[in-house]
Design a protein around this motif. Structure first.
Motif, PDB file in Angstrom:
ATOM      1  N   VAL A 116       4.531  10.983   5.372  1.00 55.03           N
ATOM      2  CA  VAL A 116       4.089   9.843   6.289  1.00 55.03           C
ATOM      3  C   VAL A 116       4.059  10.576   7.760  1.00 55.03           C
ATOM      4  N   GLY A 134       8.175   1.153   3.401  1.00 53.01           N
ATOM      5  CA  GLY A 134       7.320   1.801   2.845  1.00 53.01           C
ATOM      6  C   GLY A 134       7.316   3.317   3.167  1.00 53.01           C
ATOM      7  N   ALA A 135       7.522   3.452   4.453  1.00 51.71           N
ATOM      8  CA  ALA A 135       7.628   5.138   4.774  1.00 51.71           C
ATOM      9  C   ALA A 135       8.787   5.764   4.071  1.00 51.71           C
ATOM     10  N   TYR A 145      -3.495   6.939   2.221  1.00 50.82           N
ATOM     11  CA  TYR A 145      -3.540   5.665   2.798  1.00 50.82           C
ATOM     12  C   TYR A 145      -3.610   6.065   4.308  1.00 50.82           C
ATOM     13  N   MET A 183       5.475  -0.892   8.113  1.00 50.34           N
ATOM     14  CA  MET A 183       5.880   0.475   7.663  1.00 50.34           C
ATOM     15  C   MET A 183       7.019   0.958   7.487  1.00 50.34           C
ATOM     16  N   VAL A 225       7.992   6.388   0.381  1.00 51.17           N
ATOM     17  CA  VAL A 225       6.921   7.396   0.165  1.00 51.17           C
ATOM     18  C   VAL A 225       7.637   8.906   0.529  1.00 51.17           C
ATOM     19  N   GLN A 260      -2.838  14.371   2.364  1.00 53.60           N
ATOM     20  CA  GLN A 260      -2.432  13.813   3.382  1.00 53.60           C
ATOM     21  C   GLN A 260      -3.022  14.344   4.773  1.00 53.60           C
ATOM     22  N   ASP A 300       0.850  -1.194   0.069  1.00 50.81           N
ATOM     23  CA  ASP A 300       0.095   0.023  -0.019  1.00 50.81           C
ATOM     24  C   ASP A 300       0.827   1.172   0.145  1.00 50.81           C
ATOM     25  N   LEU A 301       1.767   1.332   0.668  1.00 51.90           N
ATOM     26  CA  LEU A 301       2.678   2.494   0.849  1.00 51.90           C
ATOM     27  C   LEU A 301       3.721   2.604  -0.227  1.00 51.90           C
ATOM     28  N   ALA A 354      -0.542   8.447   4.857  1.00 53.13           N
ATOM     29  CA  ALA A 354       0.353   8.830   3.999  1.00 53.13           C
ATOM     30  C   ALA A 354      -0.315   9.357   2.437  1.00 53.13           C
TER      31      ALA A 354
END
Length: 265
Positions: free
Chosen positions: A229, A218-219, A205, A215, A222, A252, A193-194, A246
């Motif tokens: 994030v 993915g963080a 998200y 996380m 992003v 966001q 997803d991230l 995010a």
């Protein structure tokens, strides 16, 4: 693609673990029709993948600490570096023969997330990012989507499973987002997803009650793709709270405002 020594180490470890996962995934369809079912098989696949990642990363970076889904915390001599590893993010998808799962590797240095890798062995999509180096999908540079209007945005979320989380709270938040967004999706793999936010496939998200290994990688993706994030309150500390939001800078903030509105209702 990023060719730093650190990313070479992470990529090599992921590719080695992926060979086993890809082979095991090919067995899932046959196990689906058996009386026993594939659950035990998937658990073994998860553990085998983690073992490979732990061994390869330990060999390449001796002394680093680990936080892993299966084995928990393994403290190394070097407390300033921590690997956050999910050897099979999207286990339920894997269990049902759905080709949407990933290996996720994030590196934390002195309390800061500095590198991330998310790899789906079935699609052969390798997402990588290193602080200051940008984010990439295979050889393509990534940027978060530039949409600024919620009614043009696609939201992706995680939702609480049976016996876990606050279902009423999620439904209230989802209602706020659904009333504003162009569409909402739930794919069942937080790391991907991230990664999809970083790739501009999804716009916003949010999810609650995640672990650091869900996380961390993915963080980094992003942020290196120009996105934001944070905790769902808008503050830092998502790695501690397990609650994350995010997207690009504009959307966001709007997502966080919708979550606050849901909480106040």
């Amino acid at each position: 693609m990023i060719r730093t020594p650190l990313m070479n180490v992470m990529t090599a470890a992921a590719m080695k673990a992926a060979r086993g996962l890809k082979r095991d995934f090919g067995e899932v369809a046959m196990l689906q029709v058996s009386r026993k079912g594939p659950a035990d098989f998937v658990s073994a696949a998860d553990k085998k993948s983690e073992k490979v990642l732990f061994e390869e990363l330990s060999k390449a970076r001796p002394g680093y600490s680990f936080k892993m889904e299966e084995s928990g915390v393994v403290e190394g001599r070097d407390k300033t570096h921590v690997w956050h590893i999910d050897p099979l993010d999207g286990t339920t998808n894997f269990l049902h023969g759905i080709p949407h799962f990933a290996i996720s590797i994030g590196l934390e240095r002195d309390g800061q997330l500095v590198a991330g890798l998310v790899y789906n062995p079935v699609t052969d999509e390798m997402y990588v990012a290193e602080k200051g180096q940008g984010a990439y999908l295979n050889n393509q540079r990534l940027r978060v989507a530039q949409r600024t209007v919620l009614n043009e945005a696609v939201a992706v979320c995680g939702m609480p499973n049976i016996g876990r989380g606050d279902h009423k709270q999620f439904l209230s938040e989802a209602a706020q987002v659904m009333a504003q967004a162009a569409g909402m999706r739930r794919f069942g793999a937080a790391a991907l997803d991230l990664a999809y936010i970083a790739a501009g496939r999804f716009d916003i998200y949010w999810e609650r009650q995640l672990s650091t290994w869900d996380m961390a990688a993915g963080a980094v993706l992003v942020r290196e793709a120009g996105g934001y994030v944070s905790d769902i309150t808008g503050h830092a500390g998502f790695m501690e709270s397990g609650n994350v939001a995010a997207g690009n800078e504009t959307l966001q903030k709007e997502l966080i405002a919708l979550i606050r509105k849901a909480q106040a209702a």
